[in-house]
Design an enzyme around this catalytic site. Sequence first.
Site, PDB file in Angstrom:
ATOM      1  N   CYS A  27      -0.257   4.058   1.826  1.00  0.00           N
ATOM      2  CA  CYS A  27       0.143   4.014   3.347  1.00  0.00           C
ATOM      3  C   CYS A  27       1.111   3.890   4.105  1.00  0.00           C
ATOM      4  CB  CYS A  27      -1.128   2.414   3.792  1.00  0.00           C
ATOM      5  SG  CYS A  27      -1.906   1.684   3.379  1.00  0.00           S
ATOM      6  N   ASP A  28       1.823   3.531   3.319  1.00  0.00           N
ATOM      7  CA  ASP A  28       3.591   3.196   3.571  1.00  0.00           C
ATOM      8  C   ASP A  28       4.754   4.624   3.020  1.00  0.00           C
ATOM      9  OD1 ASP A  28       2.956   1.578   5.572  1.00  0.00           O
ATOM     10  OD2 ASP A  28       2.531  -0.050   4.114  1.00  0.00           O
ATOM     11  N   CYS A  31       0.617  -1.212   0.194  1.00  0.00           N
ATOM     12  CA  CYS A  31      -0.391   0.081   0.134  1.00  0.00           C
ATOM     13  C   CYS A  31       0.648   1.206   0.178  1.00  0.00           C
ATOM     14  CB  CYS A  31      -1.043   0.215   1.091  1.00  0.00           C
ATOM     15  SG  CYS A  31      -1.674   1.614   1.230  1.00  0.00           S
TER      16      CYS A  31
END
Length: 318
Positions: A143-144, A140
Site C-alpha cells: 500500500c505504502d 503494508c
Amino acid sequence: MEFKQEVEHVQCLIIGSGPAGYTAAIYAARADMKPVVYTGIVPGGQLTQTTEVDNFPGYPKGITGPVMMEELREQAERFGTSVRFGYVTKVDFTGDVHRVEIDGTVQVTADTVIIATGATAKWLGLESEQKYNGFGVSACAVCDGFFFKNQEVAIVGAGDTAAEEATYLAKLCSKVHMLVRRDEFRASKAMVHRVMNTPNIEVHYNTEAKEILGDGQVVTGVRVLNNKDQSEKDLEVTGFFVAIGHKPNTELFTGILDMDETGYLITKPDSTATNIPGVFACGDVQDNVFRQAITAAGTGCMAALEAERYLAAKESGE
Ligand code: NDP
C-alpha cells in the site's frame, strides 16, 4: 440483543470478503441459498494489500491480489450473491435464527452464518510506532511502498510476509534494512533465497527495533538493538514497515464462539462448524497454520456445503 425492527431475513449470511468469504458465496449462491456478503472495512480482505499471487492454481502467469479479489467478487455476484459494504457490529447466536447487526443500524436475521472475517496485521507495540503510523510507519509495503521511492527503509519480521514485502520494497527503494530478531528466518527457503539474492536488502540478524525516530512529523530513522551484544545504533530511514504476523478478527465473537488462546475460532475436526449450530467459520479466522488464499478458499467451499446441509436437515425436520 434487542432489535428495533426486523429488516431482512436471509438463508445464508457471510461475514467477510476475502477468498474464504467469496468462495463460500459462490458455492452458496449456486446452491440457491441467496447469500448476502457483508464485506467488512477492507472489501476483498488481506489480498487487496498484496502484489503478485503466484501460487493460486489456475493462474500460470500469476495475478495481483486486488484483481483476483475483484474477479472472485464478480464470480460470486454472477450466481446471485448480494455483496454489500458494511461492518458487523453485533451478533446474537442464542436463538433458532441468528441475529446480526451491521454498522450499528441494519439488522439481519439468518438461518446460517458463515464467518470469514480473516486476520489483521500485528504491531510491535512501540509508542513511537503509533505516533508515526501513517507518517512513515506502515504495516503494508504494497500500500505504502510507493511513497518511499528511491529512499532508504527498514522492515521488521522474518516470515514469508516480511520476505515478500522486503523484496517488493527493494524494487522501489534505494535500500531495505531487514530487522530479524533471531539469527535465522522463519520464511520458506524460496523466499529467503529471494531476499539473499536482492543486492539492496541488508539483513540485520539478532536485531530489534527499539524506537522509531522522527522529527515530530515524519520518520527519520530507527534505533535498533543487537540482542546478542546489547549494542545500539541508529539507521537512517524514512520508512518503517512492520511485517510480524497477524491476529484473527474475532473480538465480535468473544464469549460467544469457542476460540483458542490466541483468538482463532475453533471448528470441529474436518469441518467448519463452530460450537453454535448453523454458524460456520472459514479462512484465516480459523486457520493459524496454513493461512493461504487457496486454503481459505477451500474452507470457504466447505462452509457453504455444510451450511447447505444444515439448512436441508433443518427444513426436513431432522
Ligand atoms: P509469521 O507468523 O510466519 O512470521 C512472523 C515473523 O515476525 C516471524 O519471523 C517472527 O519472528 C517475527 N516477529 C513476530 N513478532 C515480532 C516482534 N515483536 N519483533 C520482531 N519480529 C517479530 O507471519 P507472516 O505474516 O510472515 O506469515 C503468515 C503465514 O502466511 C505463514 O504461514 C506464511 O507462510 C504465509 N505466507 C505465505 C506467503 C506465500 O506463500 N507467498 C506470503 C506471505 C505469507 P520469529 O521467527 O523470531 O518468531
